[in-house]
Motif scaffolding. Structure first.
Motif, mmCIF file in Angstrom:
data_model
loop_
_atom_site.group_PDB
_atom_site.id
_atom_site.type_symbol
_atom_site.label_atom_id
_atom_site.label_comp_id
_atom_site.label_asym_id
_atom_site.label_seq_id
_atom_site.Cartn_x
_atom_site.Cartn_y
_atom_site.Cartn_z
ATOM 1 N N ASN A 285 153.423 -1.455 14.187
ATOM 2 C CA ASN A 285 152.929 -0.541 15.200
ATOM 3 C C ASN A 285 151.519 -0.963 15.599
ATOM 4 O OD1 ASN A 285 152.229 1.641 16.796
ATOM 5 N ND2 ASN A 285 153.318 3.109 15.519
ATOM 6 N N ASP A 286 151.410 -1.918 16.519
ATOM 7 C CA ASP A 286 150.105 -2.468 16.888
ATOM 8 C C ASP A 286 149.183 -1.422 17.484
ATOM 9 O OD1 ASP A 286 150.231 -5.277 16.189
ATOM 10 O OD2 ASP A 286 151.809 -5.446 17.678
ATOM 11 N N PHE A 287 149.739 -0.445 18.187
ATOM 12 C CA PHE A 287 148.899 0.582 18.801
ATOM 13 C C PHE A 287 148.025 1.239 17.742
ATOM 14 C CE2 PHE A 287 147.532 4.476 20.638
ATOM 15 C CZ PHE A 287 147.617 4.345 22.009
ATOM 16 N N THR A 288 148.640 1.668 16.656
ATOM 17 C CA THR A 288 147.903 2.308 15.581
ATOM 18 C C THR A 288 146.939 1.329 14.915
ATOM 19 O OG1 THR A 288 149.701 3.866 15.149
ATOM 20 C CG2 THR A 288 148.137 3.489 13.375
ATOM 21 N N VAL A 289 147.410 0.129 14.642
ATOM 22 C CA VAL A 289 146.600 -0.858 13.936
ATOM 23 C C VAL A 289 145.292 -1.136 14.668
ATOM 24 C CG1 VAL A 289 146.492 -3.277 13.219
ATOM 25 C CG2 VAL A 289 148.551 -1.947 12.777
ATOM 26 N N TYR A 290 145.328 -1.202 15.983
ATOM 27 C CA TYR A 290 144.124 -1.558 16.733
ATOM 28 C C TYR A 290 143.006 -0.534 16.573
ATOM 29 C CZ TYR A 290 145.394 -5.828 19.170
ATOM 30 O OH TYR A 290 145.687 -7.130 19.457
ATOM 31 N N TYR A 291 143.345 0.726 16.301
ATOM 32 C CA TYR A 291 142.329 1.769 16.198
ATOM 33 C C TYR A 291 141.754 1.921 14.799
ATOM 34 C CZ TYR A 291 143.393 3.548 20.889
ATOM 35 O OH TYR A 291 143.542 3.684 22.239
ATOM 36 N N ILE A 292 142.403 1.384 13.792
ATOM 37 C CA ILE A 292 141.997 1.574 12.401
ATOM 38 C C ILE A 292 140.930 0.547 12.019
ATOM 39 C CG2 ILE A 292 142.844 1.417 10.014
ATOM 40 C CD1 ILE A 292 145.507 2.538 11.029
ATOM 41 N N PRO A 293 139.889 0.956 11.258
ATOM 42 C CA PRO A 293 138.847 0.010 10.849
ATOM 43 C C PRO A 293 139.420 -1.197 10.108
ATOM 44 C CG PRO A 293 138.150 2.261 10.407
ATOM 45 C CD PRO A 293 139.594 2.337 10.826
ATOM 46 N N ARG A 294 138.802 -2.347 10.299
ATOM 47 C CA ARG A 294 139.302 -3.591 9.709
ATOM 48 C C ARG A 294 139.438 -3.539 8.179
ATOM 49 N NH1 ARG A 294 139.579 -8.215 12.954
ATOM 50 N NH2 ARG A 294 138.945 -7.837 15.105
ATOM 51 N N PRO A 295 138.464 -3.011 7.453
ATOM 52 C CA PRO A 295 138.623 -2.981 5.990
ATOM 53 C C PRO A 295 139.785 -2.108 5.531
ATOM 54 C CG PRO A 295 136.316 -2.746 6.593
ATOM 55 C CD PRO A 295 137.109 -2.595 7.858
ATOM 56 N N TRP A 296 140.304 -1.278 6.425
ATOM 57 C CA TRP A 296 141.427 -0.400 6.087
ATOM 58 C C TRP A 296 142.757 -0.960 6.570
ATOM 59 C CZ3 TRP A 296 139.437 5.222 7.467
ATOM 60 C CH2 TRP A 296 138.328 5.522 6.644
ATOM 61 N N GLY A 297 142.760 -2.197 7.030
ATOM 62 C CA GLY A 297 144.001 -2.820 7.458
ATOM 63 C C GLY A 297 144.220 -2.840 8.946
ATOM 64 N N GLY A 298 143.200 -2.440 9.734
ATOM 65 C CA GLY A 298 143.329 -2.435 11.187
ATOM 66 C C GLY A 298 142.444 -3.481 11.837
ATOM 67 N N TYR A 299 142.241 -3.325 13.150
ATOM 68 C CA TYR A 299 141.445 -4.281 13.911
ATOM 69 C C TYR A 299 140.131 -3.693 14.416
ATOM 70 C CZ TYR A 299 145.943 -6.760 14.074
ATOM 71 O OH TYR A 299 147.120 -7.382 13.744
ATOM 72 N N GLY A 300 139.960 -2.375 14.354
ATOM 73 C CA GLY A 300 138.693 -1.751 14.695
ATOM 74 C C GLY A 300 138.317 -1.777 16.154
ATOM 75 N N PHE A 301 139.288 -1.743 17.059
ATOM 76 C CA PHE A 301 138.997 -1.723 18.491
ATOM 77 C C PHE A 301 138.728 -0.278 18.968
ATOM 78 C CE2 PHE A 301 140.389 -5.900 18.145
ATOM 79 C CZ PHE A 301 140.446 -6.579 19.346
ATOM 80 N N SER A 302 138.244 -0.154 20.205
ATOM 81 C CA SER A 302 138.100 1.125 20.901
ATOM 82 C C SER A 302 137.456 2.191 20.025
ATOM 83 C CB SER A 302 139.459 1.605 21.410
ATOM 84 O OG SER A 302 140.008 0.664 22.314
ATOM 85 N N GLN A 303 136.178 2.021 19.763
ATOM 86 C CA GLN A 303 135.452 2.964 18.917
ATOM 87 C C GLN A 303 134.827 4.066 19.767
ATOM 88 O OE1 GLN A 303 132.735 0.404 16.808
ATOM 89 N NE2 GLN A 303 134.378 -0.645 15.696
ATOM 90 N N PRO A 304 135.049 5.322 19.396
ATOM 91 C CA PRO A 304 134.548 6.448 20.200
ATOM 92 C C PRO A 304 133.020 6.453 20.294
ATOM 93 C CG PRO A 304 136.183 7.180 18.594
ATOM 94 C CD PRO A 304 135.842 5.765 18.246
ATOM 95 N N LEU A 305 132.525 6.843 21.463
ATOM 96 C CA LEU A 305 131.091 6.944 21.695
ATOM 97 C C LEU A 305 130.580 8.350 21.371
ATOM 98 C CD1 LEU A 305 130.774 4.979 25.060
ATOM 99 C CD2 LEU A 305 129.930 4.237 22.821
#
Length: 492
Positions: free
Chosen positions: A274-294
């Protein structure tokens, strides 16, 4: 544009005799084309399921489509995709890779759906219920492909059934008005053919409410407000599409059976990532850390609104990653903005192996979105206060302690859409359609967002009207068309 007619091929390769047989000695057991594949009910269902399989693609809904919301004042792009910077700051040109990536998948979805629309009616060994449902799904999914093309690019090519049958895929753009009519036509057919709901075996398939929901959104973008009200009310008044009891329930593993999820990405652990979810999760937690809220998004939530806690992770929050280590703290080094989207940080339990939950159903359209669109249409056609009842249903679902709105106008409606749908890729498009009607000044909003962003963020959005209302067509598609496709204005 991808132009190949969809061929469903099932080839079984088996070694004959001793294990020393070479690949050239393998026997081809069967080849299926669109001309001989559609034989029975199972084939129809499998073909339609093949349309859904496109949605989780990383270069489609899995990630690439969400990139088009990064110019908004809700988040910083983050990540390591250089092409995303041009999208976020609206400095892209027609060669930008992020513009190119999802184009082929939208047309792949359209092509697969059209293949089903042409061939399923020819099947005789199929029940009426399954035939109708399958056709309704195909019409909806084709409409969704055109919807994404229209929202992002405006004028785009329409591939008709006749074009498909004659393999004539290199066609010129149609006007946005004609694209809207195409979407409307497909959705009206889908509404007539689709069932109201499904049992557990078919969970995740689109329903009548899904088609009504997208039709409501189409009418809002088309500025057909009375039609949006009438269509949206059919969703709101139907218990089959009721709001979840709790806002946060939409962003848990249990949401798969939620009546509020009109449309979602369905994935399976260890089968489809599920790439959608992965992209939002921080990298150290197994994600990619994209689209960080301002910070501006965090500040938008009212005191006591539990949607903030359900939507955002902030420094000091605790999360169970399912790794057996107990609760893990969200620390400042996990996000350059100090926030991440909690609503997509869904993890397996320790008993299930921990790690990112790839079976989480990612919401693509919720009933709450339709409630607020109808409320907006009521305000804009009948005046302030006309949408109060619907806005308050959304607010009081979040918390009974939130004060009820009274005589709400567009300011209150805009606030409610922002906090209710944060991170669900609605903000940039909402602001653009409101800007077109002089309801907001999108350029001023984005300038304010940039001024509030930390200085080490390269978010420098400058919105230019009318250029930035639509993105260009991918230059590679213009080139391949040999002059048939014409680039959007302001990008030539």
């Amino acid at each position: 544009m991808k132009t190949n007619k969809i061929i469903y091929t099932l080839i079984s390769l088996a070694l004959v005799g001793s294990g020393c047989k070479k690949a050239l000695d393998l026997k081809q057991q069967g080849v299926y084309s669109s001309g001989n594949y559609f034989r029975n009910e199972v084939d129809a269902v499998n073909a339609v399921t093949g349309i859904y399989s496109i949605l989780p693609e990383e270069d489609y809904i899995g990630h690439a489509e969400s990139t088009f919301d990064t110019p908004s004042d809700d988040y910083w792009r983050s990540g390591d995709h250089g092409e995303d910077e041009g999208i976020e700051n609206l400095t892209y040109d027609a060669s930008n890779a992020a513009i190119r990536y999802p184009w082929k998948w939208r047309y792949e979805e359209i092509n697969r759906a059209t293949n089903c629309i042409i061939n399923i009616p020819k099947i005789t060994a199929i029940s009426t219920a399954v035939k109708n449902r399958s056709m309704g799904e195909a019409y909806f999914l084709r409409a969704f492909g055109y919807w994404r093309l229209m929202i992002i690019h405006g004028d785009v090519p329409i591939i008709t059934e006749a074009d498909y049958t004659s393999l004539n895929f290199n066609v010129p753009k149609s006007s946005i008005e004609d694209v809207r009519k195409q979407i409307e036509s497909d959705l009206l057919k889908a509404v007539d053919l689709l069932p109201e709901s499904y049992g557990p075996v078919d969970r995740g398939r689109v329903s009548k409410g899904t088609a009504l929901g997208l039709l409501t959104k189409l009418y809002m973008y088309w500025e057909k407000l009375p039609e949006a009200i009438a269509t949206g009310q059919k969703v709101i008044s139907n218990p089959a599409y009721a709001l979840a009891a709790n806002y946060a329930d939409n962003f848990t593993r249990a949401n798969e059976s939620s009546t509020e999820l009109l449309f979602s990405i369905q994935a399976v652990q260890n089968v489809v990532q599920n790439d959608f979810t992965v992209y939002y999760i921080p990298r150290p937690w197994g994600g990619y850390g994209f689209s960080q809220p301002l910070q501006g998004l965090a500040d938008e939530f009212e005191a006591g609104d539990p949607r903030k806690q359900a939507t955002l992770l902030s420094v000091g929050d605790k999360v169970d990653l399912g790794d057996g280590a107990g609760l893990t703290t969200f620390t400042a080094d996990l996000s350059a903005t100090g926030y991440a989207f909690k609503k997509y940080a869904v993890f397996n339990t320790e008993a299930n192996g921990g790690g990112v939950d790839h079976s989480f159903a990612v919401p693509l359209m919720r009933s709450a979105d339709i409630y607020l669109l109808v409320a907006e249409a009521l305000i804009r056609t009948q005046g302030a206060g006309a949408g109060d009842a619907l806005i308050n249903q959304i607010r009081h679902r979040a918390s009974a302690s939130l004060p009820a709105v009274k005589n709400a106008g567009m300011k209150e409606l805009i606030h409610e859409r922002r906090v209710e749908l944060a991170g669900e890729d609605q903000r940039h498009q909402d602001l653009m359609r409101w800007d077109k009607k002089n309801i907001v000044d999108i350029a001023a909003i984005y300038n304010l967002a940039v001024s509030k962003a930390p200085l080490d963020k390269s978010k420098t959005v400058t919105f230019v009207r009318p250029k930035n209302y639509y993105f260009p067509l991918p230059q590679v598609e213009i080139d391949k068309s040999k002059g048939v496709l014409v680039q959007n204005p302001n990008f030539k």
